[in-house]
Design a protein around this motif. Sequence first.
Motif, short mmCIF file in Angstrom:
data_model
loop_
_atom_site.label_atom_id
_atom_site.label_comp_id
_atom_site.label_asym_id
_atom_site.label_seq_id
_atom_site.Cartn_x
_atom_site.Cartn_y
_atom_site.Cartn_z
N ARG A 78 61.85 -38.86 112.69
CA ARG A 78 62.07 -38.86 111.23
C ARG A 78 63.61 -38.63 110.90
O ARG A 78 64.38 -37.81 111.55
CB ARG A 78 61.41 -37.61 110.75
N ASP A 79 64.33 -39.55 110.22
CA ASP A 79 65.62 -39.75 109.64
C ASP A 79 65.85 -38.58 108.52
O ASP A 79 64.99 -38.69 107.84
CB ASP A 79 65.99 -41.01 109.70
N VAL A 80 67.09 -38.14 108.59
CA VAL A 80 67.20 -37.24 107.25
C VAL A 80 68.56 -37.83 106.89
O VAL A 80 69.63 -37.57 107.57
CB VAL A 80 67.68 -35.71 107.88
N PRO A 81 68.46 -38.28 105.57
CA PRO A 81 67.43 -38.35 104.70
C PRO A 81 66.88 -39.83 105.06
O PRO A 81 67.35 -40.54 105.79
CB PRO A 81 67.98 -38.39 103.20
N PRO A 82 65.28 -39.87 104.85
CA PRO A 82 64.89 -40.94 105.17
C PRO A 82 65.65 -42.38 104.69
O PRO A 82 65.88 -42.24 103.40
CB PRO A 82 63.43 -40.83 104.80
N PRO A 83 65.72 -43.40 105.29
CA PRO A 83 66.57 -44.78 104.65
C PRO A 83 65.69 -45.34 103.66
O PRO A 83 66.22 -45.83 102.98
CB PRO A 83 66.70 -45.50 105.89
N PHE A 84 64.18 -45.25 103.59
CA PHE A 84 63.44 -45.89 102.68
C PHE A 84 63.10 -45.08 101.07
O PHE A 84 62.55 -45.65 100.42
CB PHE A 84 62.20 -46.29 103.20
N VAL A 85 63.83 -43.90 101.07
CA VAL A 85 63.52 -43.03 99.79
C VAL A 85 64.92 -43.49 99.11
O VAL A 85 66.01 -43.22 99.51
CB VAL A 85 63.29 -41.70 100.16
N VAL A 141 64.15 -32.84 119.68
CA VAL A 141 65.61 -32.96 119.75
C VAL A 141 66.20 -33.01 118.14
O VAL A 141 65.54 -34.00 117.27
CB VAL A 141 66.11 -34.22 120.32
N ALA A 142 66.75 -32.38 117.48
CA ALA A 142 67.15 -32.40 116.16
C ALA A 142 68.62 -32.54 115.99
O ALA A 142 69.51 -32.05 116.95
CB ALA A 142 66.86 -30.99 115.39
N SER A 143 69.19 -33.38 115.04
CA SER A 143 70.46 -33.36 114.56
C SER A 143 70.70 -33.27 113.07
O SER A 143 69.67 -33.30 112.43
CB SER A 143 71.11 -34.66 115.17
N GLU A 144 71.71 -33.56 112.54
CA GLU A 144 71.69 -33.56 111.12
C GLU A 144 71.12 -34.90 110.44
O GLU A 144 70.84 -35.00 109.33
CB GLU A 144 73.29 -33.57 110.58
N LYS A 145 71.07 -35.95 111.53
CA LYS A 145 70.74 -37.07 110.95
C LYS A 145 69.19 -37.57 111.32
O LYS A 145 68.55 -38.36 110.74
CB LYS A 145 71.63 -38.14 111.53
N ARG A 146 68.71 -36.76 112.03
CA ARG A 146 67.06 -36.91 112.62
C ARG A 146 66.39 -35.76 113.33
O ARG A 146 66.96 -35.14 113.90
CB ARG A 146 67.15 -38.39 113.33
N LEU A 147 64.96 -35.91 113.35
CA LEU A 147 64.53 -35.20 114.13
C LEU A 147 63.52 -36.07 115.08
O LEU A 147 62.65 -36.78 114.53
CB LEU A 147 63.44 -34.20 113.36
N THR A 148 63.53 -35.78 116.41
CA THR A 148 62.68 -36.48 117.32
C THR A 148 61.80 -35.33 118.11
O THR A 148 62.37 -34.70 118.67
CB THR A 148 63.49 -37.45 118.23
N VAL A 149 60.50 -35.85 117.76
CA VAL A 149 59.16 -34.91 118.41
C VAL A 149 58.65 -35.67 119.66
O VAL A 149 58.32 -36.70 119.36
CB VAL A 149 58.48 -34.36 117.51
N THR A 150 58.65 -34.96 120.78
CA THR A 150 57.92 -35.75 122.16
C THR A 150 56.78 -35.06 122.48
O THR A 150 56.96 -33.73 122.64
CB THR A 150 58.94 -35.91 123.22
N LEU A 151 55.62 -35.45 122.41
CA LEU A 151 54.44 -34.99 122.92
C LEU A 151 53.95 -35.67 124.20
O LEU A 151 53.84 -36.91 124.06
CB LEU A 151 53.37 -34.87 121.77
N ARG A 152 53.83 -34.95 125.14
CA ARG A 152 53.37 -35.51 126.57
C ARG A 152 51.98 -34.89 126.75
O ARG A 152 51.76 -33.68 126.48
CB ARG A 152 54.11 -35.11 127.73
N HIS A 153 51.04 -35.93 127.19
CA HIS A 153 49.48 -35.18 127.36
C HIS A 153 48.89 -36.05 128.39
O HIS A 153 49.08 -37.17 128.43
CB HIS A 153 48.86 -34.98 126.18
N GLY A 154 47.76 -35.30 128.85
CA GLY A 154 47.07 -35.98 129.69
C GLY A 154 45.66 -36.42 128.92
O GLY A 154 45.45 -36.12 128.04
#
Length: 116
Positions: free
Chosen positions: A103-110, A56-69
Amino acid sequence: MDQEKTYTIDVDENYLEFIRRVIADQPDREPLRIVEQLVEIVGGEVKDRLYDLSAVASEKRLTVTLRHGGKRIDGRLILIMGDNTDHVDYYLDGDEWVLTIRRDVPPPFVTRHSYK
């Protein structure tokens, strides 16, 4: 308004092709490169198992989800991911492990500086 776009992995697409497609579709790609590297590492861990990958992506962040067995991914790898992204969650959901990397865009700690 910060609209979200959902991505799912195509049947004929591997995990690297998927994450590269998702990142290429983002306006600010550079802060997301670490996510590509982490998905590459995790994908190598689960490539011989059944898995599902989405984002799921937006201007503020990208979230990647991996489901595995199968067996759990080494906890040290999860800690490294947490040190290099803004949020990582890894838990057992029924018979599947679920890994979420944000991952936030831009990363808050940079802090960006200009040097002359």
